[in-house]
Design an enzyme around this catalytic site. Structure first.
Site, PDB file in Angstrom:
ATOM      1  N   LYS A  13      -7.492   4.814   4.676  1.00 32.59           N
ATOM      2  CA  LYS A  13      -7.725   3.510   4.616  1.00 32.59           C
ATOM      3  C   LYS A  13      -8.064   2.628   5.883  1.00 32.59           C
ATOM      4  O   LYS A  13      -8.923   1.685   6.093  1.00 32.59           O
ATOM      5  CB  LYS A  13      -6.436   2.682   4.031  1.00 32.59           C
ATOM      6  CG  LYS A  13      -5.852   3.329   2.571  1.00 32.59           C
ATOM      7  CD  LYS A  13      -5.012   2.319   1.810  1.00 32.59           C
ATOM      8  CE  LYS A  13      -3.710   2.399   2.716  1.00 32.59           C
ATOM      9  NZ  LYS A  13      -3.096   3.711   2.405  1.00 32.59           N
ATOM     10  N   ARG A  88       0.639  -3.543  -2.091  1.00 33.47           N
ATOM     11  CA  ARG A  88       1.461  -2.491  -2.218  1.00 33.47           C
ATOM     12  C   ARG A  88       2.318  -2.497  -3.660  1.00 33.47           C
ATOM     13  O   ARG A  88       2.896  -1.358  -3.768  1.00 33.47           O
ATOM     14  CB  ARG A  88       1.951  -2.139  -0.727  1.00 33.47           C
ATOM     15  CG  ARG A  88       2.385  -0.749  -0.433  1.00 33.47           C
ATOM     16  CD  ARG A  88       1.629  -0.586   0.909  1.00 33.47           C
ATOM     17  NE  ARG A  88       2.425   0.391   1.506  1.00 33.47           N
ATOM     18  CZ  ARG A  88       1.738   0.829   2.679  1.00 33.47           C
ATOM     19  NH1 ARG A  88       0.645  -0.045   3.252  1.00 33.47           N
ATOM     20  NH2 ARG A  88       2.194   1.691   3.519  1.00 33.47           N
ATOM     21  N   ARG A 127      -1.453  13.537  12.126  1.00 34.58           N
ATOM     22  CA  ARG A 127      -2.010  12.183  12.527  1.00 34.58           C
ATOM     23  C   ARG A 127      -1.146  11.835  13.648  1.00 34.58           C
ATOM     24  O   ARG A 127      -0.202  12.077  13.816  1.00 34.58           O
ATOM     25  CB  ARG A 127      -2.025  11.235  11.454  1.00 34.58           C
ATOM     26  CG  ARG A 127      -2.326   9.892  11.984  1.00 34.58           C
ATOM     27  CD  ARG A 127      -2.754   8.820  10.804  1.00 34.58           C
ATOM     28  NE  ARG A 127      -1.580   8.236  10.139  1.00 34.58           N
ATOM     29  CZ  ARG A 127      -1.633   7.518   9.033  1.00 34.58           C
ATOM     30  NH1 ARG A 127      -2.970   7.420   8.737  1.00 34.58           N
ATOM     31  NH2 ARG A 127      -0.614   7.076   8.451  1.00 34.58           N
ATOM     32  N   ARG A 162       3.697   8.453  14.743  1.00 34.12           N
ATOM     33  CA  ARG A 162       4.466   7.319  14.448  1.00 34.12           C
ATOM     34  C   ARG A 162       6.128   7.880  13.841  1.00 34.12           C
ATOM     35  O   ARG A 162       6.284   9.013  13.380  1.00 34.12           O
ATOM     36  CB  ARG A 162       3.870   6.715  13.206  1.00 34.12           C
ATOM     37  CG  ARG A 162       2.956   6.069  13.438  1.00 34.12           C
ATOM     38  CD  ARG A 162       1.928   5.463  12.341  1.00 34.12           C
ATOM     39  NE  ARG A 162       2.459   5.231  11.320  1.00 34.12           N
ATOM     40  CZ  ARG A 162       1.704   4.526   9.934  1.00 34.12           C
ATOM     41  NH1 ARG A 162       0.498   4.262  10.132  1.00 34.12           N
ATOM     42  NH2 ARG A 162       2.374   4.367   8.882  1.00 34.12           N
ATOM     43  N   ARG A 173       7.676   8.363   1.759  1.00 35.32           N
ATOM     44  CA  ARG A 173       6.398   7.278   1.498  1.00 35.32           C
ATOM     45  C   ARG A 173       5.503   7.747   0.471  1.00 35.32           C
ATOM     46  O   ARG A 173       4.926   6.903  -0.277  1.00 35.32           O
ATOM     47  CB  ARG A 173       5.786   7.223   3.004  1.00 35.32           C
ATOM     48  CG  ARG A 173       6.352   6.379   3.773  1.00 35.32           C
ATOM     49  CD  ARG A 173       5.994   6.722   5.267  1.00 35.32           C
ATOM     50  NE  ARG A 173       4.570   6.238   5.412  1.00 35.32           N
ATOM     51  CZ  ARG A 173       3.462   6.543   6.442  1.00 35.32           C
ATOM     52  NH1 ARG A 173       3.969   7.588   7.097  1.00 35.32           N
ATOM     53  NH2 ARG A 173       2.392   6.036   6.491  1.00 35.32           N
TER      54      ARG A 173
HETATM   55  P1  AMP Z   1       1.241   1.570   6.858  1.00 29.03           P
HETATM   56  O1  AMP Z   1       0.695   1.576   8.064  1.00 29.03           O
HETATM   57  O2  AMP Z   1       0.390   0.805   5.964  1.00 29.03           O
HETATM   58  O3  AMP Z   1       1.249   3.022   6.332  1.00 29.03           O
HETATM   59  O4  AMP Z   1       2.653   0.871   6.482  1.00 29.03           O
HETATM   60  C1  AMP Z   1       3.784   1.484   7.297  1.00 29.03           C
HETATM   61  C2  AMP Z   1       5.000   1.081   6.708  1.00 29.03           C
HETATM   62  O5  AMP Z   1       4.835  -0.566   6.688  1.00 29.03           O
HETATM   63  C3  AMP Z   1       5.185   0.999   5.219  1.00 29.03           C
HETATM   64  O6  AMP Z   1       5.834   2.256   4.917  1.00 29.03           O
HETATM   65  C4  AMP Z   1       6.215  -0.021   4.913  1.00 29.03           C
HETATM   66  O7  AMP Z   1       7.231   0.148   5.214  1.00 29.03           O
HETATM   67  C5  AMP Z   1       5.463  -1.170   5.518  1.00 29.03           C
HETATM   68  N1  AMP Z   1       4.373  -2.027   4.846  1.00 29.03           N
HETATM   69  C6  AMP Z   1       3.159  -1.959   5.175  1.00 29.03           C
HETATM   70  N2  AMP Z   1       2.372  -2.731   4.444  1.00 29.03           N
HETATM   71  C7  AMP Z   1       3.420  -3.064   3.538  1.00 29.03           C
HETATM   72  C8  AMP Z   1       3.337  -3.880   2.420  1.00 29.03           C
HETATM   73  N3  AMP Z   1       2.176  -4.332   1.857  1.00 29.03           N
HETATM   74  N4  AMP Z   1       4.555  -4.150   1.366  1.00 29.03           N
HETATM   75  C9  AMP Z   1       5.501  -3.469   1.840  1.00 29.03           C
HETATM   76  N5  AMP Z   1       5.644  -2.839   3.074  1.00 29.03           N
HETATM   77  C10 AMP Z   1       4.643  -2.744   3.726  1.00 29.03           C
END
Ligand code: AMP
Length: 217
Positions: A13, A88, A127, A162, A173
């Protein structure tokens, strides 16, 4: 363009959003980047969400909606936006639908980046991400390493794994994705907005499929 990018962690994404911003100047809005920025800056929000994020749990819907309601009204969104990692959950998707109606904004589509679990697992463990919260460039130790090991090509900050990319957090996740986020595919199909794209191949092929549907190719 006004797009939602759906897909499991590691589906691409963030990479696709960065490529699509170059097409017409639409902005990438990544809730993950915004939240990591708050954690790094040590804000009250950052302190509240740090442990949830580290373990791979979702941040509560009302916090996310508060952030997005403000963000979508910033002037740079007028050109268009690519929502990366948001919504999400079904409640977020429903709240977003109401919010966009209120703001008079119409989405072009929701693109689902479809990738098998083994592929995303491999991508996530290899990554690496730029540690600078303003940059957050994405690398891969095998397919796209930075020119100098551990140093971001774009901004010179350190490139790191990360905190939520340990084997344990990754598997959590992916479970959270299957339970809470995958149902959004059906939601947007019912809304008549879904474009399903096979995202296992090179990002250029995925970009071409999206551009063809948008009529920007
Ligand atoms: P990402 O970088 O999109 O993988 O997001 C990393 C982390 O941020 C996720 O595992 C969640 O803990 C939090 N997060 C990101 N976007 C959302 C969302 N829309 N709703 C809830 N938690 C989020």
């Amino acid at each position: 363009m006004k797009l939602i990018l759906l897909g499991a962690p590691g589906a691409g994404k963030g990479t696709m959003a960065k490529l699509l911003t170059a097409v017409d100047g639409s902005v990438q809005i990544s809730t993950g980047d915004i939240l990591r920025g708050a954690v790094t800056a040590g804000t009250a929000l950052g302190k509240q969400i740090e442990s949830l994020m580290k373990s791979g749990d979702l941040v509560p819907d009302d916090l996310i909606m508060g952030i997005m309601e403000q963000r979508l009204q910033e002037p740079d969104c007028e050109k268009g936006f690519l929502l990366d990692g948001f919504p999400r959950t079904i409640p977020q998707a429903e709240a977003l639908k109401d919010l966009l109606e209120r703001l008079g904004i119409e989405l072009d589509m929701a693109v689902n980046l479809d990738v098998a679990r083994e592929v995303v697992l491999d991508r996530l463990t290899t990554r690496r991400t730029c540690s600078n919260s303003e940059c957050q460039a994405i690398y891969n130790v095998n397919s796209n390493p930075p020119r100098q090991e551990g140093v971001c090509d774009k901004c010179g900050s350190s490139v790191v794994q990360r905190d939520d990319e340990t084997a344990e957090a990754i598997s959590h996740r992916l479970e959270t994705y299957a339970e809470k986020t995958a149902p959004l595919i059906g939601f947007y199909e019912r809304e008549g907005l879904l474009l399903n794209v096979d995202a296992a191949g090179p990002s250029e092929t995925v970009l071409a499929a999206i551009s063809a549907r948008l009529g920007t190719s």
